[in-house]
Scaffold this motif. Structure first.
Motif, PDB file in Angstrom:
ATOM      1  N   ARG A 120       0.811  -1.220   0.000  1.00 48.88           N
ATOM      2  CA  ARG A 120       0.000   0.000   0.000  1.00 48.88           C
ATOM      3  C   ARG A 120       0.846   1.272   0.000  1.00 48.88           C
ATOM      4  N   TYR A 121       2.160   1.112   0.199  1.00 50.44           N
ATOM      5  CA  TYR A 121       3.040   2.284   0.256  1.00 50.44           C
ATOM      6  C   TYR A 121       3.381   2.767  -1.155  1.00 50.44           C
ATOM      7  N   LYS A 122       3.188   4.077  -1.399  1.00 49.21           N
ATOM      8  CA  LYS A 122       3.510   4.698  -2.683  1.00 49.21           C
ATOM      9  C   LYS A 122       4.408   5.893  -2.459  1.00 49.21           C
ATOM     10  N   GLU A 123       5.239   6.162  -3.453  1.00 49.73           N
ATOM     11  CA  GLU A 123       6.109   7.325  -3.368  1.00 49.73           C
ATOM     12  C   GLU A 123       6.436   7.797  -4.780  1.00 49.73           C
ATOM     13  N   GLN A 124       6.508   9.110  -4.957  1.00 47.16           N
ATOM     14  CA  GLN A 124       6.952   9.689  -6.216  1.00 47.16           C
ATOM     15  C   GLN A 124       8.341  10.270  -6.031  1.00 47.16           C
ATOM     16  N   LEU A 125       9.159  10.167  -7.077  1.00 52.82           N
ATOM     17  CA  LEU A 125      10.503  10.718  -7.021  1.00 52.82           C
ATOM     18  C   LEU A 125      11.053  10.925  -8.429  1.00 52.82           C
ATOM     19  N   TRP A 126      12.107  11.703  -8.507  1.00 54.72           N
ATOM     20  CA  TRP A 126      12.843  11.881  -9.757  1.00 54.72           C
ATOM     21  C   TRP A 126      14.005  10.906  -9.743  1.00 54.72           C
ATOM     22  N   ALA A 127      14.165  10.151 -10.829  1.00 56.24           N
ATOM     23  CA  ALA A 127      15.247   9.177 -10.926  1.00 56.24           C
ATOM     24  C   ALA A 127      16.041   9.434 -12.206  1.00 56.24           C
ATOM     25  N   GLN A 128      17.331   9.212 -12.116  1.00 64.08           N
ATOM     26  CA  GLN A 128      18.195   9.392 -13.278  1.00 64.08           C
ATOM     27  C   GLN A 128      18.024   8.235 -14.248  1.00 64.08           C
ATOM     28  N   LEU A 129      17.853   8.551 -15.525  1.00 66.55           N
ATOM     29  CA  LEU A 129      17.745   7.522 -16.557  1.00 66.55           C
ATOM     30  C   LEU A 129      19.124   6.949 -16.801  1.00 66.55           C
ATOM     31  N   ASP A 130      19.246   5.639 -16.659  1.00 62.64           N
ATOM     32  CA  ASP A 130      20.522   4.942 -16.841  1.00 62.64           C
ATOM     33  C   ASP A 130      20.327   3.851 -17.882  1.00 62.64           C
ATOM     34  N   THR A 131      20.705   4.131 -19.126  1.00 64.01           N
ATOM     35  CA  THR A 131      20.501   3.166 -20.207  1.00 64.01           C
ATOM     36  C   THR A 131      21.457   1.980 -20.112  1.00 64.01           C
ATOM     37  N   GLY A 132      22.425   2.037 -19.229  1.00 70.43           N
ATOM     38  CA  GLY A 132      23.321   0.908 -19.009  1.00 70.43           C
ATOM     39  C   GLY A 132      22.793  -0.057 -17.959  1.00 70.43           C
ATOM     40  N   PHE A 133      21.678   0.291 -17.337  1.00 69.87           N
ATOM     41  CA  PHE A 133      21.075  -0.520 -16.277  1.00 69.87           C
ATOM     42  C   PHE A 133      19.888  -1.267 -16.870  1.00 69.87           C
ATOM     43  N   SER A 134      19.903  -2.578 -16.763  1.00 72.92           N
ATOM     44  CA  SER A 134      18.837  -3.381 -17.380  1.00 72.92           C
ATOM     45  C   SER A 134      17.631  -3.577 -16.467  1.00 72.92           C
ATOM     46  N   GLY A 135      17.712  -3.155 -15.222  1.00 66.03           N
ATOM     47  CA  GLY A 135      16.586  -3.305 -14.304  1.00 66.03           C
ATOM     48  C   GLY A 135      15.587  -2.173 -14.433  1.00 66.03           C
ATOM     49  N   ALA A 136      14.680  -2.060 -13.468  1.00 66.55           N
ATOM     50  CA  ALA A 136      13.630  -1.044 -13.534  1.00 66.55           C
ATOM     51  C   ALA A 136      13.924   0.149 -12.634  1.00 66.55           C
ATOM     52  N   LEU A 137      14.119  -0.081 -11.323  1.00 72.28           N
ATOM     53  CA  LEU A 137      14.311   1.029 -10.388  1.00 72.28           C
ATOM     54  C   LEU A 137      15.329   0.651  -9.329  1.00 72.28           C
ATOM     55  N   VAL A 138      16.210   1.595  -9.039  1.00 72.61           N
ATOM     56  CA  VAL A 138      17.179   1.461  -7.955  1.00 72.61           C
ATOM     57  C   VAL A 138      16.956   2.615  -6.994  1.00 72.61           C
ATOM     58  N   LEU A 139      16.921   2.293  -5.714  1.00 74.95           N
ATOM     59  CA  LEU A 139      16.879   3.292  -4.659  1.00 74.95           C
ATOM     60  C   LEU A 139      18.203   3.242  -3.906  1.00 74.95           C
ATOM     61  N   PRO A 140      18.630   4.359  -3.302  1.00 69.54           N
ATOM     62  CA  PRO A 140      19.893   4.359  -2.551  1.00 69.54           C
ATOM     63  C   PRO A 140      19.850   3.373  -1.379  1.00 69.54           C
ATOM     64  N   ILE A 141      20.949   2.692  -1.163  1.00 72.05           N
ATOM     65  CA  ILE A 141      21.045   1.716  -0.066  1.00 72.05           C
ATOM     66  C   ILE A 141      20.856   2.400   1.288  1.00 72.05           C
ATOM     67  N   THR A 142      21.111   3.693   1.359  1.00 69.12           N
ATOM     68  CA  THR A 142      20.932   4.429   2.619  1.00 69.12           C
ATOM     69  C   THR A 142      19.472   4.468   3.062  1.00 69.12           C
ATOM     70  N   ARG A 143      18.536   4.139   2.179  1.00 65.78           N
ATOM     71  CA  ARG A 143      17.109   4.124   2.522  1.00 65.78           C
ATOM     72  C   ARG A 143      16.654   2.793   3.104  1.00 65.78           C
ATOM     73  N   LEU A 144      17.552   1.799   3.161  1.00 63.25           N
ATOM     74  CA  LEU A 144      17.153   0.462   3.596  1.00 63.25           C
ATOM     75  C   LEU A 144      16.504   0.478   4.983  1.00 63.25           C
ATOM     76  N   GLY A 145      17.107   1.145   5.950  1.00 59.29           N
ATOM     77  CA  GLY A 145      16.548   1.189   7.303  1.00 59.29           C
ATOM     78  C   GLY A 145      15.143   1.766   7.326  1.00 59.29           C
ATOM     79  N   GLU A 146      14.948   2.872   6.619  1.00 61.37           N
ATOM     80  CA  GLU A 146      13.629   3.509   6.532  1.00 61.37           C
ATOM     81  C   GLU A 146      12.605   2.567   5.898  1.00 61.37           C
ATOM     82  N   LEU A 147      13.003   1.898   4.820  1.00 64.61           N
ATOM     83  CA  LEU A 147      12.069   1.010   4.119  1.00 64.61           C
ATOM     84  C   LEU A 147      11.752  -0.241   4.931  1.00 64.61           C
ATOM     85  N   VAL A 148      12.720  -0.747   5.675  1.00 64.39           N
ATOM     86  CA  VAL A 148      12.437  -1.886   6.559  1.00 64.39           C
ATOM     87  C   VAL A 148      11.391  -1.463   7.590  1.00 64.39           C
ATOM     88  N   SER A 149      11.481  -0.225   8.109  1.00 62.16           N
ATOM     89  CA  SER A 149      10.482   0.271   9.069  1.00 62.16           C
ATOM     90  C   SER A 149       9.099   0.362   8.444  1.00 62.16           C
TER      91      SER A 149
END
Length: 128
Positions: free
Chosen positions: A18-47
């Motif tokens: 149910r959690y949603k968030e909007q953000l600006w992300a850098q387009l990286d054409t060398g990245f084959s995945g969909a979305l990367v978030l900074p590892i520094t957000r891990l603690g917040e997201l675990v909460s």
């Protein structure tokens, strides 16, 4: 001549449960995945979301591999309205959008056509 330092940013909405968030992300054409978030957000997201759904090996631009936590969710480009299911990985220090999202929305052919029309991208055939 110095190379341009410009980057392309894409406004996206990501969702896990149910959690949603909007953000600006850098387009990286060398990245084959969909979305990367900074590892520094891990603690917040675990909460907010609980423990990550899993860990996967991710190959970085330099060819090295790291084990990255991910959540299973969805991502959409703001204004296009279509959410695409994906893994949302946590690595590095900035938000990145990769080709998986653009390809799922059939944006890549449009971008390539636009670049071709401006003479920025050319096609050629490689002999086998």
């Amino acid at each position: 001549m110095q190379a341009s330092q410009k980057v392309f940013l894409v406004k996206v909405e990501w969702q896990v449960g149910r959690y949603k968030e909007q953000l600006w992300a850098q387009l990286d054409t060398g990245f084959s995945g969909a979305l990367v978030l900074p590892i520094t957000r891990l603690g917040e997201l675990v909460s907010r979301l609980g423990n990550p759904d899993g860990f996967s090996w991710v190959e970085l631009a330099d060819g090295s591999q790291i084990r990255a936590p991910y959540y299973i969710g969805s991502v959409s480009v703001i204004g296009l309205g279509c959410h695409s299911p994906c893994h949302i990985c946590l690595i590095g220090n900035k938000e990145l959008v990769g080709l998986e999202l653009l390809e799922s929305l059939n944006i890549v052919p449009d971008i390539l056509q636009s670049l071709r029309s401006k003479g920025i991208v050319a096609e050629w055939t490689v002999d086998p």
